[in-house]
Design an enzyme around this catalytic site. Structure first.
Site, PDB file in Angstrom:
ATOM      1  N   HIS A  19      -5.896   7.779 -15.415  1.00 25.47           N
ATOM      2  CA  HIS A  19      -6.582   6.859 -16.199  1.00 25.47           C
ATOM      3  C   HIS A  19      -8.233   7.228 -16.177  1.00 25.47           C
ATOM      4  O   HIS A  19      -8.995   7.010 -17.021  1.00 25.47           O
ATOM      5  CB  HIS A  19      -6.399   5.533 -15.870  1.00 25.47           C
ATOM      6  CG  HIS A  19      -6.192   4.576 -16.783  1.00 25.47           C
ATOM      7  ND1 HIS A  19      -5.920   4.892 -18.196  1.00 25.47           N
ATOM      8  CD2 HIS A  19      -6.333   2.898 -17.072  1.00 25.47           C
ATOM      9  CE1 HIS A  19      -5.730   3.894 -19.070  1.00 25.47           C
ATOM     10  NE2 HIS A  19      -5.939   2.755 -18.398  1.00 25.47           N
ATOM     11  N   ASN A  66     -10.454  -2.188 -19.272  1.00 19.11           N
ATOM     12  CA  ASN A  66     -10.187  -3.330 -20.501  1.00 19.11           C
ATOM     13  C   ASN A  66     -11.307  -3.813 -21.044  1.00 19.11           C
ATOM     14  O   ASN A  66     -11.288  -4.579 -21.955  1.00 19.11           O
ATOM     15  CB  ASN A  66      -9.259  -4.475 -19.856  1.00 19.11           C
ATOM     16  CG  ASN A  66      -7.752  -3.871 -19.430  1.00 19.11           C
ATOM     17  OD1 ASN A  66      -7.445  -2.807 -19.652  1.00 19.11           O
ATOM     18  ND2 ASN A  66      -6.842  -4.699 -19.205  1.00 19.11           N
ATOM     19  N   ASP A  91      -7.931   9.199 -21.412  1.00 18.97           N
ATOM     20  CA  ASP A  91      -6.813   9.668 -21.352  1.00 18.97           C
ATOM     21  C   ASP A  91      -5.741   9.559 -22.662  1.00 18.97           C
ATOM     22  O   ASP A  91      -5.928   8.322 -23.294  1.00 18.97           O
ATOM     23  CB  ASP A  91      -6.079   8.990 -20.022  1.00 18.97           C
ATOM     24  CG  ASP A  91      -6.056   7.607 -20.151  1.00 18.97           C
ATOM     25  OD1 ASP A  91      -7.253   7.104 -20.294  1.00 18.97           O
ATOM     26  OD2 ASP A  91      -4.967   6.942 -19.873  1.00 18.97           O
ATOM     27  N   ASN A 112      -6.125   0.215 -23.867  1.00 21.77           N
ATOM     28  CA  ASN A 112      -7.156  -0.901 -23.594  1.00 21.77           C
ATOM     29  C   ASN A 112      -8.559  -0.570 -23.624  1.00 21.77           C
ATOM     30  O   ASN A 112      -9.216  -1.497 -24.141  1.00 21.77           O
ATOM     31  CB  ASN A 112      -6.574  -1.397 -22.284  1.00 21.77           C
ATOM     32  CG  ASN A 112      -5.312  -2.468 -22.633  1.00 21.77           C
ATOM     33  OD1 ASN A 112      -4.927  -2.694 -23.466  1.00 21.77           O
ATOM     34  ND2 ASN A 112      -4.547  -2.327 -21.334  1.00 21.77           N
TER      35      ASN A 112
END
Length: 231
Positions: A19, A66, A91, A112
């Site tokens: 991530h 997020n 990513d 997100n």
């Protein structure tokens, strides 16, 4: 001026996660191009530098993935930029590991970090989609992206980061095609003519014509005696 944003999660715990490939890309650009030291600002970390004559601000939001849009929106307003001045490195599950694409605008596809950025600045920004592959089932996605890259990924990941850094000036100059070409050359460098010549099999020399074998010694002796009788 351009704002390059890398997405990821702050802290050593997440440093090598899939991530965090967006953070990795910005770190490599800053290192290779002599950017100023990172400093805390805009709910994240920023540094400034120059890419091909264009001033570029690098931003790594520290809000966790997020809430990335909070940091991006704050930086955008401070520098009085538009979404068109923003490029986000993130990513991408839908691309194979090591693959890269550049996209302008569009949806967030469930990411997100992008979802949050959409909420704060809209969707008219550029994205650099960095392939990390897919675990095979949506229920495994959350665990997959928060795992570190495997040792087997080290080679292509390093080549990808090098290519991104080398092509970054083209990206800052608005030439996404040249940027992608720089990355492609790093991931699959072309063979040199010398290498190709070496790889070609050498031609086998033509076989020499064979001379008829000389008669055996006993045959020569008998023939010589026969000729002596008629002299």
């Amino acid at each position: 001026m351009q704002l390059f944003v890398g997405l990821g999660n702050p802290g050593a715990k997440y440093e090598n996660n899939r991530h965090n490939i967006g953070f990795m890309a910005l770190d490599r650009i800053a290192q290779d191009h002599g950017f100023a030291p990172w400093r805390s600002k805009f709910q994240g970390h920023v540094c400034e530098g120059n890419l091909g004559g264009t001033k570029v601000i690098l931003l790594k939001p520290a809000t966790f993935m997020n809430l990335s849009g909070q940091s991006v929106g704050e930086a955008l307003r401070f520098y009085k930029l538009t979404p068109g001045d923003v490029t986000v490195f993130h990513d991408e599950l839908d691309l194979a590991p090591g693959k890269i694409r550049v996209k302008l605008g569009g949806g967030h596809a469930g990411h997100n970090g992008l979802r949050s950025i959409h909420q704060h600045i809209g969707e008219a920004y550029q994205r650099v989609r960095l392939g990390i592959g897919h675990p095979g089932h949506k229920d495994r996605v959350a665990q997959f992206v928060l795992q570190d890259f495997a040792k087997a990924d080290a080679q292509w990941l390093d080549d990808l980061m090098r290519g991104i850094s080398e092509g970054a000036p083209w990206l800052a100059g608005g030439k996404a095609d040249r940027f992608l070409n720089a990355v492609a050359q790093r991931l699959a460098p072309p063979r040199s003519s010398k290498t190709e010549a070496t790889a070609k099999p050498k031609a086998r020399p033509a076989a020499k014509a064979q001379e008829p074998p000389a008669p055996a010694t006993d045959e020569r002796t008998a023939m010589q005696k026969l000729m002596d009788k008629f002299r």
